[in-house]
Design an enzyme around this catalytic site. Structure first.
Site, PDB file in Angstrom:
ATOM      1  N   PRO A  10      -8.026  -2.258  -0.102  1.00 43.65           N
ATOM      2  CA  PRO A  10      -8.695  -1.604   1.015  1.00 43.65           C
ATOM      3  C   PRO A  10      -9.274  -0.242   0.664  1.00 43.65           C
ATOM      4  CG  PRO A  10      -6.307  -1.598   1.302  1.00 43.65           C
ATOM      5  CD  PRO A  10      -6.601  -2.509   0.163  1.00 43.65           C
ATOM      6  N   ASN A  11     -10.423  -0.007   1.229  1.00 41.84           N
ATOM      7  CA  ASN A  11     -11.139   1.276   1.158  1.00 41.84           C
ATOM      8  C   ASN A  11     -11.786   1.553  -0.199  1.00 41.84           C
ATOM      9  OD1 ASN A  11     -10.529   2.077   3.888  1.00 41.84           O
ATOM     10  ND2 ASN A  11      -8.418   2.334   3.193  1.00 41.84           N
ATOM     11  N   ARG A  18     -16.028   8.389  -0.742  1.00 39.17           N
ATOM     12  CA  ARG A  18     -14.676   8.598  -0.231  1.00 39.17           C
ATOM     13  C   ARG A  18     -13.959   9.693  -1.030  1.00 39.17           C
ATOM     14  NH1 ARG A  18      -9.640   4.464  -1.476  1.00 39.17           N
ATOM     15  NH2 ARG A  18      -8.112   5.506  -0.144  1.00 39.17           N
ATOM     16  N   TYR A  23     -11.240  10.927  -5.925  1.00 40.76           N
ATOM     17  CA  TYR A  23     -11.641   9.667  -6.554  1.00 40.76           C
ATOM     18  C   TYR A  23     -12.924   9.755  -7.379  1.00 40.76           C
ATOM     19  CZ  TYR A  23      -8.123   7.723  -3.428  1.00 40.76           C
ATOM     20  OH  TYR A  23      -6.942   7.447  -2.793  1.00 40.76           O
ATOM     21  N   ASN A  74      -6.158  -3.093  -8.457  1.00 37.04           N
ATOM     22  CA  ASN A  74      -6.006  -1.835  -7.727  1.00 37.04           C
ATOM     23  C   ASN A  74      -5.831  -2.226  -6.272  1.00 37.04           C
ATOM     24  OD1 ASN A  74      -6.044   0.605  -6.472  1.00 37.04           O
ATOM     25  ND2 ASN A  74      -7.878   1.386  -7.487  1.00 37.04           N
ATOM     26  N   ALA A  77      -3.976   1.151  -0.858  1.00 31.34           N
ATOM     27  CA  ALA A  77      -2.778   1.517  -0.089  1.00 31.34           C
ATOM     28  C   ALA A  77      -1.766   0.376  -0.004  1.00 31.34           C
ATOM     29  CB  ALA A  77      -3.184   1.973   1.309  1.00 31.34           C
ATOM     30  N   HIS A  80       1.568   0.430  -1.931  1.00 31.09           N
ATOM     31  CA  HIS A  80       2.771   1.129  -1.483  1.00 31.09           C
ATOM     32  C   HIS A  80       3.530   0.377  -0.396  1.00 31.09           C
ATOM     33  CE1 HIS A  80       0.690   4.142  -3.767  1.00 31.09           C
ATOM     34  NE2 HIS A  80      -0.300   4.190  -2.895  1.00 31.09           N
ATOM     35  N   ASP A  87       5.299 -10.498  -3.886  1.00 32.91           N
ATOM     36  CA  ASP A  87       5.755 -11.899  -3.939  1.00 32.91           C
ATOM     37  C   ASP A  87       4.695 -12.821  -4.545  1.00 32.91           C
ATOM     38  OD1 ASP A  87       8.171 -11.247  -2.829  1.00 32.91           O
ATOM     39  OD2 ASP A  87       7.737 -12.064  -0.838  1.00 32.91           O
ATOM     40  N   GLU A  98      -1.552  -3.155 -13.141  1.00 30.47           N
ATOM     41  CA  GLU A  98      -1.784  -2.324 -11.952  1.00 30.47           C
ATOM     42  C   GLU A  98      -2.597  -1.100 -12.369  1.00 30.47           C
ATOM     43  OE1 GLU A  98       1.910  -0.975 -10.185  1.00 30.47           O
ATOM     44  OE2 GLU A  98       0.884   0.535  -8.960  1.00 30.47           O
ATOM     45  N   HIS A 100      -4.789   2.523 -10.954  1.00 31.65           N
ATOM     46  CA  HIS A 100      -5.184   3.470  -9.910  1.00 31.65           C
ATOM     47  C   HIS A 100      -6.129   4.491 -10.509  1.00 31.65           C
ATOM     48  CE1 HIS A 100      -2.186   1.828  -7.238  1.00 31.65           C
ATOM     49  NE2 HIS A 100      -1.336   1.872  -8.247  1.00 31.65           N
ATOM     50  N   LEU A 101      -7.096   4.868  -9.725  1.00 35.52           N
ATOM     51  CA  LEU A 101      -8.006   5.933 -10.153  1.00 35.52           C
ATOM     52  C   LEU A 101      -7.261   7.262 -10.220  1.00 35.52           C
ATOM     53  CD1 LEU A 101     -10.448   4.528  -7.637  1.00 35.52           C
ATOM     54  CD2 LEU A 101     -11.292   4.990  -9.921  1.00 35.52           C
ATOM     55  N   SER A 102      -6.506   7.541  -9.172  1.00 32.52           N
ATOM     56  CA  SER A 102      -5.824   8.837  -9.075  1.00 32.52           C
ATOM     57  C   SER A 102      -4.415   8.741  -9.657  1.00 32.52           C
ATOM     58  CB  SER A 102      -5.747   9.264  -7.598  1.00 32.52           C
ATOM     59  OG  SER A 102      -4.965   8.340  -6.864  1.00 32.52           O
ATOM     60  N   ARG A 107       0.508  13.057  -5.981  1.00 31.63           N
ATOM     61  CA  ARG A 107       0.011  13.097  -4.596  1.00 31.63           C
ATOM     62  C   ARG A 107       1.177  12.990  -3.608  1.00 31.63           C
ATOM     63  NH1 ARG A 107      -4.825   9.042  -4.063  1.00 31.63           N
ATOM     64  NH2 ARG A 107      -5.086  10.246  -2.122  1.00 31.63           N
ATOM     65  N   ARG A 111       3.001   7.841  -1.769  1.00 30.20           N
ATOM     66  CA  ARG A 111       2.269   7.119  -2.831  1.00 30.20           C
ATOM     67  C   ARG A 111       3.102   6.944  -4.102  1.00 30.20           C
ATOM     68  NH1 ARG A 111      -3.040   7.064  -0.703  1.00 30.20           N
ATOM     69  NH2 ARG A 111      -3.382   8.914   0.560  1.00 30.20           N
TER      70      ARG A 111
HETATM   71  C1  DQA Z   1      -5.488   4.279  -5.189  1.00 26.75           C
HETATM   72  C2  DQA Z   1      -4.283   5.130  -4.787  1.00 26.75           C
HETATM   73  C3  DQA Z   1      -3.716   4.664  -3.458  1.00 26.75           C
HETATM   74  O1  DQA Z   1      -2.614   5.486  -3.087  1.00 26.75           O
HETATM   75  C4  DQA Z   1      -4.763   4.766  -2.365  1.00 26.75           C
HETATM   76  O2  DQA Z   1      -4.249   4.268  -1.157  1.00 26.75           O
HETATM   77  C5  DQA Z   1      -6.032   4.102  -2.739  1.00 26.75           C
HETATM   78  C6  DQA Z   1      -6.547   4.258  -4.101  1.00 26.75           C
HETATM   79  C7  DQA Z   1      -6.162   4.815  -6.475  1.00 26.75           C
HETATM   80  O3  DQA Z   1      -6.914   4.055  -7.086  1.00 26.75           O
HETATM   81  O4  DQA Z   1      -5.954   5.966  -6.849  1.00 26.75           O
HETATM   82  O5  DQA Z   1      -6.697   3.482  -1.914  1.00 26.75           O
HETATM   83  O6  DQA Z   1      -5.038   2.958  -5.446  1.00 26.75           O
END
Ligand code: DQA
Length: 147
Positions: A10-11, A18, A23, A74, A77, A80, A87, A98, A100-102, A107, A111
């Protein structure tokens, strides 16, 4: 390895506009284009997807696991919160990296927990869009060492 799945939660469709301080300004289409170019050069098929819906991500993880095709995930959210994704990875025996950008550990506390990490082959985070490239590098190196 013939196919690589890159699944985005998501997002992540909002990347570029964003929270650029967190990011960066790279869009998801930019990330896809770079990985596509790399995969083309390597003769790999890239399946690059994004969804704001948990169940859709679950279905895609299952598909990749059933096909024994690796996943760069990725989960945004859902990382978390999603026992369903945990599962799915476990249940379909999906090989997941896995990403993540950040740097989620630098943070908010919420997270710091990942439902994915315990069932992932590895975790790469904090390198911005480069996290995806590093994950692809890892898959390529792993697949060469297996053959
Ligand atoms: C994220 C980190 C997550 O905590 C956040 O909810 C995201 C992006 C990242 O790529 O840093 O949507 O997965």
């Amino acid at each position: 390895m013939h196919t690589v799945h890159v699944l985005n939660g998501p997002n992540l469709n909002l990347l570029g506009s964003r929270e650029p301080a967190t990011y960066g300004t790279v869009t998801l289409a930019d990330i896809e284009a770079r990985l596509q170019a790399r995969c083309d050069g390597l003769g790999l098929k890239l399946v690059f997807r994004q969804s704001n819906h948990e169940g859709e991500l679950v279905t895609w993880v299952q598909e990749a696991g059933r096909a024994s095709e690796p996943v760069i995930l990725n989960a945004g959210a859902y990382t978390h919160t999603s026992i369903a994704l945990h599962d799915a990875i476990r249940g379909a025996a999906a090989h997941v990296i896995e990403v993540h950008l950040s740097n989620v550990h630098a943070r908010e506390d919420f997270r710091h927990q990942s439902m994915i990490s315990a069932v992932a082959a590895g975790v790469i985070l904090g390198f911005g869009a480069l996290s995806y490239d590093l994950a692809l590098d890892a898959l390529i190196t792993q697949s060469k060492s297996k053959s």
